[in-house]
Write an enzyme that holds these catalytic residues in place. Structure first.
Site, PDB file in Angstrom:
ATOM      1  CE1 TYR A 128      -3.718   2.467   0.574  1.00 47.78           C
ATOM      2  CE2 TYR A 128      -2.502   3.226   2.493  1.00 47.78           C
ATOM      3  CZ  TYR A 128      -3.539   3.379   1.587  1.00 47.78           C
ATOM      4  OH  TYR A 128      -4.384   4.469   1.701  1.00 47.78           O
ATOM      5  CG  ASP A 223       5.648   3.918   0.807  1.00 48.55           C
ATOM      6  OD1 ASP A 223       5.945   4.560   1.832  1.00 48.55           O
ATOM      7  OD2 ASP A 223       4.476   3.714   0.436  1.00 48.55           O
ATOM      8  CE  LYS A 251       1.527   4.940   8.093  1.00 53.23           C
ATOM      9  NZ  LYS A 251       0.199   4.534   8.475  1.00 53.23           N
TER      10      LYS A 251
HETATM   11  C1  PLP Z   1       3.721   2.248   3.308  1.00 57.76           C
HETATM   12  C2  PLP Z   1       2.710   3.327   3.276  1.00 57.76           C
HETATM   13  N1  PLP Z   1       2.779   4.266   2.319  1.00 57.76           N
HETATM   14  C3  PLP Z   1       1.901   5.272   2.260  1.00 57.76           C
HETATM   15  C4  PLP Z   1       0.870   5.377   3.167  1.00 57.76           C
HETATM   16  C5  PLP Z   1      -0.086   6.510   3.080  1.00 57.76           C
HETATM   17  O1  PLP Z   1       0.133   7.409   4.119  1.00 57.76           O
HETATM   18  P1  PLP Z   1      -1.043   8.369   4.609  1.00 57.76           P
HETATM   19  O2  PLP Z   1      -2.081   7.489   5.231  1.00 57.76           O
HETATM   20  O3  PLP Z   1      -0.364   9.292   5.568  1.00 57.76           O
HETATM   21  O4  PLP Z   1      -1.563   9.090   3.420  1.00 57.76           O
HETATM   22  C6  PLP Z   1       0.750   4.431   4.172  1.00 57.76           C
HETATM   23  C7  PLP Z   1      -0.347   4.507   5.141  1.00 57.76           C
HETATM   24  O5  PLP Z   1      -0.614   3.623   5.907  1.00 57.76           O
HETATM   25  C8  PLP Z   1       1.691   3.377   4.230  1.00 57.76           C
HETATM   26  O6  PLP Z   1       1.604   2.434   5.173  1.00 57.76           O
END
Ligand code: PLP
Length: 419
Positions: A128, A223, A251
């Site tokens: 994700y 990511d 985060k």
């Molecule tokens: C690996 C990863 N990338 C991107 C995101 C997206 O971040 P946000 O929820 O702050 O938009 C998340 C959210 O859980 C994530 O776990």
């Protein structure tokens, strides 16, 4: 509010029932509107390394607050946080702050496409990367939980530009490059997958992606929205020694306030407006309260913190595995752990990719989740998520969780205390 919530997973849609409403959090505990207390392993889905309401972060925000909440002009706080980010992540020679992980990945992909002149994005099933259109194809987290392969509203022509490989399977990556020569702009990956549940990269997987990207003229995007500052101060890049071209953070970076960031090689970041033509902007980007919280968070992340997280997480994993043996279900639940993130999968395992994760018994998970909650332990209401351990989790919290887990395992598999 659709589902009564501001983000889908919170609704308990996949496990049934009604979510509690949080009144407050303190340390490892959340207290709901009815006064019930829970040992919290959701931890806002990752940001809260020190638990709720951590003193230094609250103090930093309090100090910043009287100076105003947003200016739309540069501040010292942004520079101070950028210096800390680029020090922790040497591959991020330049960084741009945004307000969420989604914004970070969305912007980094635009940059990758702009820099390479190619349109295709390669991602992995079950990973994700936020909810930008390009990533809502076989995504993990809530998308996986709700069983949505792609989202209505994402034009087929756009979804068609996203290719999906299998996590931990370099051959599946090679096959996509062979099928689309010189057309893939970027390999986007969670260097430790955490949104199909926690899945570690197999030895050589990340190195293999680096080598393929180099050979094919594609960019490698890590990511690290979850892994950044979590699995090590310098994220998965420090832990595994593989350098990304582009990195996304979120985060932990904001200490619980809304912050994301993307960055990478200087020559790539030079293409971002105003230095270059790839456009990306944000009214609240670099928000002074969020920068203050992020700076306090990063300054608190000493080596001792990671040792403490590891110790607590190992204790939790061991205790949960021992409970499974005691109940006699050790062949029906497998725990994947990397540092302070872990997932008990309700399957025999091993779980190395999304296909494996999907063999989990979701009905058993559902019963386990509710029994755990009744026992005063709050985990994400979905199989394809992680448990987040913080430094606020005491040995007592861990012991209470292991005990609740034992009871919950019996509930999950319909066993009585005698066997
Ligand atoms: C690996 C990863 N990338 C991107 C995101 C997206 O971040 P946000 O929820 O702050 O938009 C998340 C959210 O859980 C994530 O776990």
């Amino acid at each position: 509010m659709p589902g009564g919530v501001s983000s889908p997973v919170r609704s308990f849609a996949s496990v049934g029932g009604t979510p509690f409403f949080v009144k407050k959090g303190r340390g490892a505990t959340v207290i709901d509107a009815d006064g019930n207390r829970y040992v919290d392993f959701v931890m806002s889905y990752g940001p809260l390394v020190f638990g709720h309401a951590h003193g230094p972060i609250l103090s930093a925000v309090r100090r910043a607050l009287p100076r105003g909440t947003s200016y739309g002009a540069p501040t010292r706080g942004e520079v101070e946080l950028a210096e800390r980010v680029t020090k922790a992540f040497p591959s991020m020679e330049k960084v741009r702050f945004v307000s969420s992980g989604t914004e970070a990945t969305m912007s980094a992909v635009r940059l990758a496409r702009g820099a390479t002149g190619r349109d295709l994005v390669l991602k992995f099933a079950g990973c994700y990367h936020g909810h930008a259109d390009s990533f809502l194809v076989l995504a993990g987290s809530g998308v996986a939980t709700l069983g949505i392969p792609g989202s209505p509203g994402v034009p087929a022509s756009l979804a068609g530009l996203t290719l999906t490989a299998r996590y931990n399977d370099l051959a599946s990556v090679e096959a996509l490059f062979a099928a689309h020569p010189k057309r893939i702009a970027v390999i986007a990956v969670e260097p430790v997958a955490a949104n199909m549940g926690v899945v570690a990269p197999a030895p050589g997987f990340l190195e293999g992606l680096r080598a393929i990207a180099n050979r094919e003229g594609a960019l490698l995007l890590f990511d690290e929205v979850i892994t950044g500052f979590r699995v090590a101060k310098g994220g998965a890049q420090e832990l595994y020694g593989v350098r990304a071209d582009l990195t996304c953070l979120g985060k932990i970076l904001g200490g619980g306030l809304p912050v994301g960031a993307y960055g990478g090689r200087s020559d790539l970041m030079a293409r971002i407006a105003p230095d270059g033509p790839v456009y990306q902007a944000g009214t609240l980007s670099g928000n002074p309260l969020a920068m203050a919280a992020g700076k306090a968070m990063l300054d608190s992340l000493t080596p001792a913190v990671y040792a403490k997280l590891e110790k607590a997480a190992v204790e939790l994993e061991r205790g949960m595995n021992a409970a499974a043996r005691k109940v006699g279900v050790e062949d029906r639940v497998v725990i994947n752990r990397v540092g302070s993130i872990l997932t008990p999968f309700f399957t025999a395992g091993p779980v190395l990719n999304f296909d494996d994760a999907k063999t989990s018994d979701l009905e058993a998970f559902r019963k386990w989740f509710h029994a755990l909650l009744a026992g005063g332990v709050f985990v994400a209401p979905a199989q394809f998520e992680a448990m987040f351990v913080s430094t606020a989790h005491t040995p007592r919290d861990i012991a209470a969780t292991v005990k609740a887990h034992e009871t919950a395992l019996r509930a999950a598999f319909g066993l009585t205390a005698g066997g």
